[in-house]
Design a protein around this motif. Structure first.
Motif, PDB file in Angstrom:
ATOM      1  N   LYS A  28     -18.908 -65.089   0.254  1.00 36.63           N
ATOM      2  CA  LYS A  28     -19.665 -64.301   1.228  1.00 36.63           C
ATOM      3  C   LYS A  28     -21.062 -64.078   0.665  1.00 36.63           C
ATOM      4  O   LYS A  28     -21.214 -63.680  -0.501  1.00 36.63           O
ATOM      5  N   ARG A  29     -22.084 -64.307   1.471  1.00 36.87           N
ATOM      6  CA  ARG A  29     -23.462 -64.032   1.047  1.00 36.87           C
ATOM      7  C   ARG A  29     -23.549 -62.537   0.735  1.00 36.87           C
ATOM      8  O   ARG A  29     -23.248 -61.698   1.587  1.00 36.87           O
ATOM      9  N   SER A  30     -23.918 -62.211  -0.493  1.00 32.90           N
ATOM     10  CA  SER A  30     -23.863 -60.826  -0.950  1.00 32.90           C
ATOM     11  C   SER A  30     -24.991 -60.526  -1.920  1.00 32.90           C
ATOM     12  O   SER A  30     -25.470 -61.416  -2.618  1.00 32.90           O
ATOM     13  N   VAL A  31     -25.370 -59.258  -1.958  1.00 29.87           N
ATOM     14  CA  VAL A  31     -26.391 -58.810  -2.902  1.00 29.87           C
ATOM     15  C   VAL A  31     -25.889 -57.530  -3.564  1.00 29.87           C
ATOM     16  O   VAL A  31     -25.406 -56.622  -2.890  1.00 29.87           O
ATOM     17  N   PHE A  66     -29.668 -62.695   5.674  1.00 26.30           N
ATOM     18  CA  PHE A  66     -29.712 -62.203   4.295  1.00 26.30           C
ATOM     19  C   PHE A  66     -30.586 -60.964   4.234  1.00 26.30           C
ATOM     20  O   PHE A  66     -31.382 -60.716   5.148  1.00 26.30           O
ATOM     21  N   GLN A  67     -30.437 -60.201   3.161  1.00 23.85           N
ATOM     22  CA  GLN A  67     -31.211 -58.989   2.982  1.00 23.85           C
ATOM     23  C   GLN A  67     -32.663 -59.333   2.651  1.00 23.85           C
ATOM     24  O   GLN A  67     -32.925 -60.101   1.722  1.00 23.85           O
ATOM     25  N   PRO A  68     -33.621 -58.777   3.400  1.00 21.56           N
ATOM     26  CA  PRO A  68     -35.024 -59.087   3.143  1.00 21.56           C
ATOM     27  C   PRO A  68     -35.533 -58.431   1.855  1.00 21.56           C
ATOM     28  O   PRO A  68     -34.967 -57.445   1.374  1.00 21.56           O
ATOM     29  N   VAL A  69     -36.618 -58.975   1.349  1.00 23.66           N
ATOM     30  CA  VAL A  69     -37.236 -58.464   0.121  1.00 23.66           C
ATOM     31  C   VAL A  69     -37.559 -56.979   0.267  1.00 23.66           C
ATOM     32  O   VAL A  69     -37.316 -56.197  -0.660  1.00 23.66           O
ATOM     33  N   ALA A  70     -38.093 -56.571   1.410  1.00 21.92           N
ATOM     34  CA  ALA A  70     -38.466 -55.161   1.603  1.00 21.92           C
ATOM     35  C   ALA A  70     -37.268 -54.237   1.402  1.00 21.92           C
ATOM     36  O   ALA A  70     -37.387 -53.192   0.757  1.00 21.92           O
ATOM     37  N   THR A  71     -36.108 -54.609   1.926  1.00 20.10           N
ATOM     38  CA  THR A  71     -34.902 -53.788   1.755  1.00 20.10           C
ATOM     39  C   THR A  71     -34.519 -53.702   0.282  1.00 20.10           C
ATOM     40  O   THR A  71     -34.211 -52.630  -0.234  1.00 20.10           O
ATOM     41  N   LEU A  72     -34.550 -54.832  -0.395  1.00 25.01           N
ATOM     42  CA  LEU A  72     -34.160 -54.855  -1.809  1.00 25.01           C
ATOM     43  C   LEU A  72     -35.125 -54.060  -2.666  1.00 25.01           C
ATOM     44  O   LEU A  72     -34.697 -53.279  -3.531  1.00 25.01           O
ATOM     45  N   THR A  73     -36.418 -54.218  -2.441  1.00 23.21           N
ATOM     46  CA  THR A  73     -37.391 -53.483  -3.266  1.00 23.21           C
ATOM     47  C   THR A  73     -37.350 -51.981  -2.965  1.00 23.21           C
ATOM     48  O   THR A  73     -37.568 -51.189  -3.869  1.00 23.21           O
ATOM     49  N   GLU A  74     -37.040 -51.607  -1.722  1.00 23.84           N
ATOM     50  CA  GLU A  74     -36.867 -50.188  -1.402  1.00 23.84           C
ATOM     51  C   GLU A  74     -35.695 -49.603  -2.171  1.00 23.84           C
ATOM     52  O   GLU A  74     -35.761 -48.478  -2.685  1.00 23.84           O
ATOM     53  N   GLN A  75     -34.601 -50.355  -2.245  1.00 26.74           N
ATOM     54  CA  GLN A  75     -33.421 -49.887  -2.991  1.00 26.74           C
ATOM     55  C   GLN A  75     -33.727 -49.772  -4.476  1.00 26.74           C
ATOM     56  O   GLN A  75     -33.285 -48.826  -5.137  1.00 26.74           O
TER      57      GLN A  75
END
Length: 159
Positions: free
Chosen positions: A121-124, A145-154
């Motif tokens: 499963k595509r996962s982050v 997939f999860q965008p860069v903005a979501t990941l950098t916010e987290q």
């Protein structure tokens, strides 16, 4: 299928072989999660090199790599393909984030994202600087997939 690790728990440690593209040179080495304490690590599990969504995902992360490094984080791509496949994929698309090979699906199973007969499963997963799992997203179908903005916010929320 095993469940994914719980938030707030230590991220399962692992060592996988990987490649890193630096300019036109490819370096092969082992990547051990616990050896990268002190900075957040984003573990991006993706089904396959040179598939449409995976290529779009890894290129998106690569195109904004400085957003990760700018906040002191690294992003590692993990898939079941071997190092030769990763090397071709990285060179074809100019990918500079580490791409780790898990052909036995050991880490894929450890993180509970294996799909019987289908790969994964595509996962982050976001692992903080102390090695604790702080955020995760496991896709049901893996067409996005999860965008860069979501990941950098987290990642920024960890500070």
């Amino acid at each position: 299928m095993a469940s994914t690790p719980e938030l707030g728990a230590p991220a399962p440690d692992f060592t996988l072989p990987g490649i890193v593209l630096s300019g036109t040179e490819v370096e092969q080495r082992d990547f051990t999660l616990s050896e990268h304490r002190g900075k957040p690590i984003v573990l991006a599990f993706y089904p396959g090199d040179d598939t449409p969504v995976c290529t779009k995902q890894m290129c998106a992360y690569n195109n904004e790599l400085e957003k990760f490094t700018g906040i002191g984080a690294e992003i590692w791509g993990i898939s079941p393909q071997d190092l030769a496949s990763h090397e071709k994929f990285a060179q074809r698309h100019g990918l500079h984030q580490p791409l780790l090979a898990d052909p036995e699906k050991t880490v894929i199973r450890q993180y509970g994202v294996a799909l019987k007969g289908l790969g994964l499963k595509r996962s982050v997963f976001l692992v903080d600087a102390e090695g604790v799992l702080r955020w995760k997203h496991v896709a049901t179908f893996g067409l996005t997939f999860q965008p860069v903005a979501t990941l950098t916010e987290q990642i920024a929320a960890l500070a």
